[in-house]
Structures are given as structure tokens and as C-alpha cells.
Design an enzyme around this catalytic site. Structure first.
Site, mmCIF file in Angstrom:
data_model
loop_
_atom_site.group_PDB
_atom_site.id
_atom_site.type_symbol
_atom_site.label_atom_id
_atom_site.label_comp_id
_atom_site.label_asym_id
_atom_site.label_seq_id
_atom_site.Cartn_x
_atom_site.Cartn_y
_atom_site.Cartn_z
ATOM 1 N N GLU A 237 84.373 31.264 -6.754
ATOM 2 C CA GLU A 237 85.817 30.996 -6.697
ATOM 3 C C GLU A 237 86.382 30.664 -8.075
ATOM 4 O OE1 GLU A 237 87.181 28.739 -3.356
ATOM 5 O OE2 GLU A 237 85.505 29.428 -2.133
ATOM 6 N N THR B 73 84.716 31.122 -12.191
ATOM 7 C CA THR B 73 83.781 30.387 -13.045
ATOM 8 C C THR B 73 84.533 29.308 -13.828
ATOM 9 O OG1 THR B 73 84.092 31.853 -14.937
ATOM 10 C CG2 THR B 73 82.377 32.470 -13.336
ATOM 11 N N LEU C 144 86.146 39.940 -1.479
ATOM 12 C CA LEU C 144 86.929 40.289 -2.669
ATOM 13 C C LEU C 144 86.025 40.769 -3.803
ATOM 14 C CD1 LEU C 144 89.511 40.354 -4.407
ATOM 15 C CD2 LEU C 144 89.189 37.910 -4.827
ATOM 16 N N HIS D 28 65.588 9.683 -11.224
ATOM 17 C CA HIS D 28 64.407 9.752 -10.363
ATOM 18 C C HIS D 28 63.128 9.981 -11.168
ATOM 19 C CE1 HIS D 28 67.032 10.092 -6.820
ATOM 20 N NE2 HIS D 28 65.953 9.956 -6.085
#
Length: 388
Positions: free
Chosen positions: A364, A366, A124, A339
Site C-alpha cells: 500500500e 512503499t 491493482l 530479548h
């Protein structure tokens, strides 16, 4: 809707074991090779992963939306590349045929997509038609019993591997916007169709994405999905409404995985004579992560059940995709933070997830497009008509 609760519970247990025993141990290899090895692809095909949402009549599992979402929550708790390899077949690469294909088209293509023998993709997006999908410039001109396609698509997941392309093209140049768009099935090998070299991406190594080119590409008129011109954009919206719910679930799985890995790390890593998990500011980040994960899961499952009941979920699907993708980004950021310096190096894998999930907020729709969609539908439901 879960059709067989006991049988489905067994399926989920099996899928969970497969992810943990077969897929997670191969993540570093996939990242290094930038591809999913053939033996893993074959193993995923044997598990039926390519056909989750394809109807049983065509060789798939025929999952309901809720069943698909729960499966996605498990499958996505490993490297994004694994689910992306099967995701176009059990998502956007087959859904146009499932939703609007003729019986002949379904019988020709869906069994191969369900088995993994064929790989599908959804073409698309174009260089000048991303968020504004109705602005696409790829043309399809009738010539006897064929259409001649010319144009370019970009950012097409699995295009380098695809055998079957769902292509949106403009068949009526006099109709602006959505009304002149038609959906086609184009097979690999069609004269005039080519795919570009896979992009060198920020993340999601092992998931090939490229441009698709049409240069006087001839496609049989029988390959119009549904057999009617001008219905392509409606088909695309059907595909994306379901896929946005699916993608929202695929955002939640990585968030679950990142939080689980991070909790193990903070339980073992010590500073100032005690484990990191004992520090209240670390606990606050854990609380925020888990709360948002559970909120996203509840929203997505609620929407999946509504779709299975036949309700219009256009607004809900946008909210799912928007909230879950943004949530996943926030969880990734917190997990890197927990971490510390180790979150910035490759040894622990969290930096790979951090890069991989960044794309969720872009494709798909924003986050900004979904904000506009959510606001427009919300205002309309309240009896107001927003301007453009």
C-alpha cells in the site's frame, strides 16, 4: 467520531477478550499450518469482523473511521494472519463498492462480504506496475454487453481464497496514466480468471497471497464499479486513502504487543544479578518504543477524526502509513535486541512478529513512495510546485 461511546466501549472490551482468549492462543497453530482454521474464521464472522466498515444497510457495522481505527488497534495485537483474513473484506476488498458502487452492486455483494460468506480482494498491483500504479497493463476490451480482460496481477492478499475481485484494468489504450483505468468486479468462477499458488513468504504465515491471471476473461459491463469507464484510478485512490489510515493502525497494534511481551521478558530475565529491566540502556529502548507508539497512535486518530469530518486527508494518510510502518519496524528491531539470543529463536514468538511486520513498509505504498507524496503535498501547500 464515536457514535455511541458507552456501547462502543463495551464492544472494544469484548473484542479485547476475544483476541486474548481465542486468537492469541492459536497463533503457533496458524503459523505451523499456514492457514487460519475454519472454526476461527467462523468465530470471527460471528463477531462481525468481516463487516466493520461496510454500511449497516448492507449488513455491516458501518463504523466511522475513528471506530474502525480503534478496533484495528485491538485486533492487530495478535498474529497478522487473523486480521489479514478479515482485512480485505472490511478494507480494500469492499471499499471500492462502498465508495463508488451502484446501488445494485452494493446490494449484490456487500451483504456477503459483511457476513464473511464471501471473501474479497483488491487486484491493482502488476509485475510492471507497483509503485507506479498508473502503468498497469491489464486490458479490458468492450465486446457487446461484456468486457474481455487480459493481464496479470501480483502480490494480491487473499487472492487464493477470494470469491470477489476488485480489478483495475485499462479500458482506453489511447489514454496514458490514470485516465484510461476502469474498476471492475469479477467473480470467482468467471471463465478466464485463475489464481496462482500462494507465495512462499518471509512472514505472515496463514495469510495467503498470490498472482491473479486473466486470459480472455469475460465480465459483464454491469460489473464496472459505478457504471462508468475511466473512473477506476479515482476509485482506487479513495480506497487507498482510507486503507492507509487503517493500515497505520494495524501497524500500531503489533508494536504494542511486541513491547508488552518484551517488558514481561526483561522483567523476568536476569543478568549480572539483576533483571534486564534495571539496565538503563534497556530502559532507553523501552522509552523509545513507547514514545513512538503513542506518537503514531495520536497521528492516526487525529487523521481518522479529520476524515470523519469530511476533510481531505490525502497528505495525512500518507504520513500515517509512512510513520506507523517505519515505527513498527523500529519497535520490532528493538524488541528482538532486548530479548538477546532468545529473540532470534522461535520459542518466544518475537522473531515471527519481526518477520511479519517487515511487509508493512512495502505494501500500500512503499515508505519511499510515501516520502515523495508527503514532500510533494507539503511543497504544494506552501505554494511551490515540485518537478517530477
Amino acid at each position: 467520531m464515536i457514535r455511541d461511546a458507552e456501547g462502543y466501549a463495551g464492544f472494544i472490551d469484548s473484542l479485547r477478550r476475544f483476541v486474548r482468549e481465542r486468537l492469541i492462543p492459536r497463533e503457533a497453530e496458524v503459523a505451523a499450518r499456514d492457514e487460519v482454521p475454519g472454526d476461527i474464521v467462523a468465530a470471527m464472522a460471528a463477531q462481525g469482523m468481516f463487516g466493520y466498515s461496510i454500511p449497516q444497510a448492507y449488513g455491516g457495522a458501518g463504523m466511522t473511521t475513528e471506530e474502525l481505527i480503534l478496533a484495528a488497534l485491538e485486533l492487530s495485537q495478535c498474529s497478522v494472519a487473523f486480521r489479514a483474513r478479515v482485512g480485505t473484506n472490511t478494507g480494500i476488498g469492499s471499499e471500492a463498492l462502498v465508495a463508488d458502487g451502484t446501488e445494485a452492486q452494493k446490494r449484490r455483494y456487500l451483504p456477503g462480504l459483511a457476513s464473511g460468506e464471501l471473501t474479497g480482494c483488491f487486484a491493482l498491483t502488476e509485475p510492471e506496475a507497483g509503485s507506479d500504479a498508473t502503468a498497469l497493463r491489464t486490458t479490458a476490451v468492450r465486446d457487446g454487453d461484456e468486457y474481455v480482460l487480459n493481464g496479470e496481477k501480483c502480490f494480491i492478499t487473499n487472492a487464493p481464497l477470494a470469491d470477489v475481485f476488485t480489478v483495475m484494468a485499462r479500458t482506453d489504450p489511447n489514454e496514458a496514466g490514470a485516465r484510461g483505468i476502469t474498476a471492475f468486479i469479477v467473480e470467482r468462477g468467471a471463465q478466464g480468471l485463475s489464481t496462482g499458488q500462494a507465495y512462499d513468504k518471509m512472514g505472515q504465515a496463514g495469510s495467503p497471497v498470490s498472482a491473479v491471471y486473466f486470459q480472455d476473461c469475460r465480465v459483464p459491463a454491469a460489473n464496472i464499479i459505478g457504471g462508468r469507464e475511466g473512473q477506476g484510478f479515482k476509485t482506487a485512490m479513495k480506497v487507498l486513502n482510507k486503507q492507509r489510515i487503517h493500515l497505520a493502525a494495524l501497524c500500531i497494534g503489533p508494536a504494542i504487543r511486541m513491547l508488552d511481551d518484551t517488558m514481561r521478558f526483561v522483567a523476568q530475565r536476569r543478568q549480572f544479578g539483576k533483571p534486564l529491566m534495571d539496565f538503563q540502556l534497556v530502559q532507553a529502548m523501552i522509552a523509545d518504543c513507547n514514545t513512538e507508539i503513542q506518537a503514531a497512535r495520536a497521528l492516526v486518530l487525529q487523521t481518522a477524526r479529520a476524515r470523519d469530518e469530511g476533510r481531505d486527508v490525502t497528505l495525512d494518510a500518507s504520513m500515517c502509513k509512512y510513520f506507523a510502518s517505519e515505527m513498527c519496524g523500529r519497535v520490532a528491531d528493538r524488541c528482538v535486541q532486548m530479548h538477546g539470543g532468545y529473540g532470534y529463536i522461535a520459542d518466544y514468538g518475537i522473531e515471527r512478529f519481526y518477520r511479519d511486520v517487515r511487509l508493512f513498509r512495502l505494501y500500500e505504498g512503499t515508505s519511499q513512495i510515501h516520502q515523495l507524496t508527503i514532500a510533494r503535498h507539503t511543497l504544494t501547500q506552501a505554494g511551490h510546485t515540485p518537478g517530477r
